[in-house]
Design a protein around this motif. Sequence first.
Motif, PDB file in Angstrom:
ATOM      1  N   GLY A 189      -8.750   6.990   6.438  1.00 43.48           N
ATOM      2  CA  GLY A 189      -8.177   5.660   6.707  1.00 43.48           C
ATOM      3  C   GLY A 189      -7.812   5.398   8.152  1.00 43.48           C
ATOM      4  O   GLY A 189      -8.352   4.478   8.776  1.00 43.48           O
ATOM      5  N   TYR A 210       0.826  -1.202   0.000  1.00 44.35           N
ATOM      6  CA  TYR A 210       0.000   0.000   0.000  1.00 44.35           C
ATOM      7  C   TYR A 210       0.865   1.259   0.000  1.00 44.35           C
ATOM      8  O   TYR A 210       0.573   2.233  -0.696  1.00 44.35           O
ATOM      9  N   TYR A 248      -9.547   2.505  10.269  1.00 41.26           N
ATOM     10  CA  TYR A 248      -8.813   1.238  10.313  1.00 41.26           C
ATOM     11  C   TYR A 248      -7.643   1.247  11.283  1.00 41.26           C
ATOM     12  O   TYR A 248      -6.935   0.256  11.403  1.00 41.26           O
ATOM     13  N   GLY A 249      -7.435   2.367  11.896  1.00 42.83           N
ATOM     14  CA  GLY A 249      -6.478   2.389  12.994  1.00 42.83           C
ATOM     15  C   GLY A 249      -5.006   2.395  12.614  1.00 42.83           C
ATOM     16  O   GLY A 249      -4.176   2.121  13.452  1.00 42.83           O
ATOM     17  N   TYR A 250      -4.664   2.686  11.338  1.00 43.67           N
ATOM     18  CA  TYR A 250      -3.232   2.774  11.089  1.00 43.67           C
ATOM     19  C   TYR A 250      -2.713   4.183  11.371  1.00 43.67           C
ATOM     20  O   TYR A 250      -3.492   5.115  11.516  1.00 43.67           O
TER      21      TYR A 250
END
Lengths: 340, 202
Positions: A214, A167, A218-220
Motif C-alpha cells: 500500500g 480504513y 499510494y504513498g501513505y
Amino acid sequence: MDIDIAYAATRAHAYRTYLIPSRYIKRELGGSKSLDEFVSYLHMTHYRDKLSGLGEVSLEELIKLFRTVFSERVATLSKGLPEKYHDFVRNYLLIFDIESVMEILSEKISGKPHRELEYYRYPFSAVDFSGFLAAPNPESLIMMLLKEPLAMEEDTVDLWRRYKTLYVVEMGLLRAYYVRLIQLSEELPGEEKEAIMDILGPEIDIMNISIAIGPMLYGYSPSLAARMLIPYKYKVPASALMETYRPEARAMMALIPEEYRPVARSFLMREDVTARTLTRRLILRHILTILPKLPISFAYIFGIIKLCEFEYRNLIAIAKGISLGLSSERIRSLLIVDEI
Amino acid sequence: MASGYVLPTKIFLMELRKKLKLVEFSKRILEKKRDSLQSAIKTAMETMREVIKFLKRSLIELFEYAISVAISYGPRMRTYALAQRERLEIVVHWIAERGIVVPVLEVVKKPRIPDSFPEGIRDLANRVLSSLGDIMKLSGILLKLEVLLRELEVTNRIVNTLDKVIIPDLKEKVSYITTMLSEFFISELSSLRVLLSGSAEV
C-alpha cells in the motif's frame, strides 16, 4: 449437546454433494445472459426447492435466497460441534458482521439513515446490531467495537482519532479478528491446526502483502501500514516486508513465495480485483488439497464451510454481474473456481 | 362538422382568411425549424459516432471495471462511498444552438481521493476521475441529442397538427362561409329582381 466430530464430518461429506460443481458454475451459471436463464440453470441444482417458493425473479430476491441457503448450511454444519470448534466457527463468521458494522459506521459518519436490522444481520450473527444502530455518533460506535465479540484493540481508536478514516477502523477490526482466529486455532490438535492454518494462512499472508505494498503504491505512511499488519507468519514474514520500502518492489517480490507472486504482481499492477480473486482461488486450491487428506476432522468441516461461502459469493457475483450487464468473460474472471 | 359553429358573415370570413394565412406561414417556419433540427441531429450523431468510436474501448472497460470492483468488494464499496465527504461538482451551462437551448457540462470541482480508501476502490476512483473529461463529453453529446430529439418530436407534432387538422379545418370553414355568402347573395339578388319586376308592372 455436543456431537462427535466424526458425526459432524459425515454431515459435512453429505453437504459437499450439495455444492454446485465448479465447471457448472463457470460454464452454465457464469455464461447466463439473463437472470431468468441463470435461475433456470439453478433449478438443476440443490437450490431448486428454495427457488420454487420464489415469486418474481429479481436481484434482491435472489441475494436474499442465497443468503438464506448459506446461513442454513453454516448453521447445520456448526450445530452441536464441541465447544472449541464451535467457538472457532463462530469467530470465523464474524467476518460478515465486520462488513455490516463498517456499513453502519459509514452511515453514521455520512448522516445517512440506516436500513432495517435484517439488512445487516445474518442468522448466525454474533454482534448486537440494534445496539450499533442506536449509537448516537461514530465515536460511541467505535467505542462499542472495543467490546466482545469484535474486541478491537484500543490502539485502533487512537489511530482513528488521529486519521479519522474508515480504513484504519476496518483494518483494526480485521487485525483483531485474525489474531483471535489464530489464538483459537492454537487450541486445536496438531494436525487440525496445521490444516486450518493452511486455509487461513494464505488469506492472512496476502492481506499483509497488500498492506505492505500500500504505502509503496499510494504513498501513505509506512508507520501506519506497520500498525495495521496482522502479527502472524504463514509463509511471509510481515515485518520483513515492511523493511523493503527503501529498496524497490523487486526486493519485496524476492521475499514473497512463488505461490503468492501472481497475487502480489496484481497488487503491484493496481489490479486489486484480480488479486482478491486469485487469493480466494489459492485458498480454494488449499482446501481441495486438504479435504481428501483429513476426511474425518474439523478441518474437513471448516473446509466445507469455506466452500459454501465461496459458492455464496460466486452466486452473488453472477447475479449482480448479469443484472449490471457485465460480459460473461468478466463474470467468469471474478469467480472463485479451481479450473480457470 | 366544425362549420356548424361558424357565423357566415363577411367579417368572420376575413378573420378566418387572415388566420389561415398566419397558420400557413407558421407551418412553413416550423417546417424550416424541423429541417434544421434534423440536420443538427445528424451532425450530433456523426460527432457522437466518432466520439464513441474513440471512447468506447476505454469507457466500456472502465464501466466493466467499476462493476467488477463493486462485486468484488460487496458492501464495502457502499461503506467507503458513504464515508467520502467531498463530492464531484458539475455545472450545467445552457447555450443556444440553432434556436434550441442545449446543455453543456462543466466539472467545477473534482473530489480528492483519500489515501485511506482500500486499494481497489481508490484505484477505481482515480480511474473515474481521470476519465471524467471523456465521460462529460459523451454525456454532453447524449444530453444534447436527447434535447434535440425531444424538440424535433414536438415540432413534428405541431407541423402535423397544423397540416392535418388546423389548416384543413380553417379551409373548410372558409369554403363553408364562402358558399353560404354566395347563396345569400343569390337569394338576395333574386328577391331584388322580384321586387324590381313588381315595381315596374305597377
